[in-house]
Design an enzyme around this catalytic site. Structure first.
Site, short mmCIF file in Angstrom:
data_model
loop_
_atom_site.label_atom_id
_atom_site.label_comp_id
_atom_site.label_asym_id
_atom_site.label_seq_id
_atom_site.Cartn_x
_atom_site.Cartn_y
_atom_site.Cartn_z
N GLU A 127 0.75 -1.38 0.08
CA GLU A 127 0.10 -0.03 -0.10
C GLU A 127 0.77 1.16 0.04
O GLU A 127 1.68 1.44 0.74
CB GLU A 127 -0.80 -0.08 1.14
CG GLU A 127 -1.89 1.23 1.25
CD GLU A 127 -2.73 1.23 2.36
OE1 GLU A 127 -3.63 2.06 2.46
OE2 GLU A 127 -2.96 0.01 3.04
N LYS A 133 -8.72 -0.93 0.90
CA LYS A 133 -9.69 -1.34 1.73
C LYS A 133 -10.43 -2.16 1.26
O LYS A 133 -11.19 -1.71 0.28
CB LYS A 133 -10.45 -0.11 2.23
CG LYS A 133 -11.39 -0.27 3.56
CD LYS A 133 -10.76 -0.95 4.65
CE LYS A 133 -9.72 0.24 5.33
NZ LYS A 133 -9.26 -0.75 6.66
#
Length: 435
Positions: free
Chosen positions: A236, A253
């Site tokens: 990420e 997410k």
């Protein structure tokens, strides 16, 4: 100057001979990231910084001396950059408790931030290291074998422990009371292992290659509280700042395990892309980051060029968005990194109230986990990843942070199972069984 030499061999030699060193490992790059490694190491006279959130002290280490120079690692790092050259590069991490003005528990095991300015830097090219984007691809081209993915299983061996169930129940109370829309609930595993960090990292990078892979080693003679190791295999992006002052973040997410067959894998990918719960989680974090970027970017410049794209990794599919803006003239790079910190994907929404909930319900500190790791340059550029899927060490065993986003629709068994298979490859790098 870049070379096509063996980065892993160079890393092994540097880590053995230099107590303060770093490897930003580009061997597992994706199409949106770079295929270049940077290995740096410090001489005795070179400068590094450590931060203790418990003591609210930033300590500057150089030439055998360690001197307290401030109480905020962002402020001190920016001062060092301002005093240096545009060609200076600093490498390191901000731990979850690095902002002294926010609710976050200090780490008793490791520094809450480490930053280093190496005088020796080598770069290595990794041709052919990019991920193939086919939905049934199992990883990167340099991987020698296909790993069997983890599966969600509700069985007695995976039942959530009492402390996780209690924290989950407390989070649900806050969610139903309207105190938060989503809470990222995490916990820390403490693993006894004799595997040295360099060996563990080489195994981790083969098991779980990732865009923000890397290794940091910081050891100061006579200062055990300043010692720490970070072994990252993070997918990420926390923040990229380019030369034209574009600020970009790529929140993750929504995560699901890969399938055992091509058909199962494609079905898992499609479920992730269409599941209302995952999409709601991702949208909440995108809105949070649009707000965060709007605090530091020019009016009208914040955009979402990519919304909820599925990215596939060796063991998981993940739902990823991109939020981008142009920094205002009065905002510095470090100032922007501080304003965004910590990553919204690792807190929940709204950020500040949710961090207070996290501080109240989590039984263990996060440390470097959920922070940001990468580099910042004197010319204003920067590139940092979120510290997830990572091993931490103070020189005696390892710490693993793992967790996931909780909403009112979450089930405790499913959420705990997700934390287990997120940690599985980290444990395998230490020759450990599943948690």
């Amino acid at each position: 100057m870049s070379t096509r030499g063996d980065a892993a061999a160079a890393f092994t030699e540097v880590a053995a001979g230099h107590p303060r060193c770093v490897w930003l490992d580009g061997g597992g790059a994706r199409q949106w990231s770079r295929q270049r490694s940077i290995i740096g190491w410090l001489d005795d006279d070179d400068v590094s910084l450590t931060y203790s959130a418990e003591r609210r002290e930033v300590t500057r280490h150089a030439g055998g001396a360690s001197v307290v120079v401030g109480d905020d690692p962002f402020v001190v790092l920016e001062a060092e950059l301002d005093a240096g050259s545009p060609t200076d590069q600093w490498f390191g991490y901000f731990g979850y408790a690095a902002r002294p003005d926010l609710s976050a528990r200090p780490d008793p095991d490791l520094p809450d931030a480490i930053w280093m300015r190496p005088s020796h830097v080598r770069m290595f090219e990794h041709p052919g290291g990019a991920l193939q984007e086919s939905p049934v691809d199992r990883g990167f081209l340099h991987m020698s074998a296909v790993a069997t993915p983890d599966k969600r299983q509700d069985s007695p061996s995976t039942s959530p422990p009492a402390d996780y169930e209690a924290a989950f129940a407390a989070v649900q109370e806050h969610l139903r009371a309207g105190n938060s829309y989503e809470v990222n609930l995490t916990h820390r595993l403490r693993i006894a292992s004799d595997t040295d960090p360099a060996t563990a990292y080489l195994k981790l990078r083969s098991l779980n290659p990732a865009p923000y892979a890397g290794f940091l080693q910081h050891s100061v003679p006579g200062r055990p509280e300043a010692s720490g190791w970070l072994l990252s295999s993070s997918p990420e992006r926390y923040a990229l700042v380019t030369g034209d002052r574009t600020l970009e973040t790529k929140p993750i997410k929504g995560t699901t395990a890969r399938g055992e067959t091509a058909v199962e894998d494609q079905a898992a990918r499609e479920r992730l892309a269409t599941d209302p719960k995952y999409r709601a989680e991702n949208l909440m974090i995108v809105d949070l980051l649009r707000n965060d970027l709007s605090q530091v970017c020019k009016v009208g410049s914040v955009e979402v060029p990519v919304l909820m794209e599925v990215e596939s990794y060796a063991s998981v599919h993940q739902l990823v968005s991109t939020v981008r803006g142009r920094l205002r003239d009065d905002v510095s790079t470090v100032g922007a990194l501080r304003a965004l910190f910590p990553a919204g994907s690792m807190t929940g929404a709204p950020k500040l109230r949710t961090m207070e909930i996290i501080d109240a319900v989590e039984a263990t500190p996060r440390g470097a986990y959920a922070g940001a790791f990468g580099w910042v340059s004197g010319d204003g550029r920067a590139d940092l990843g979120v510290v997830i899927r990572s091993l931490l060490s103070a020189g005696d065993g390892y710490l693993i942070g793992t967790g996931g986003g909780i909403t009112v629709d979450s089930e405790v068994a499913d959420e705990y199972a997700e934390t287990r298979w997120k940690a599985e490859r980290l444990l395998r790098a230490l020759d450990q069984d599943r948690p």
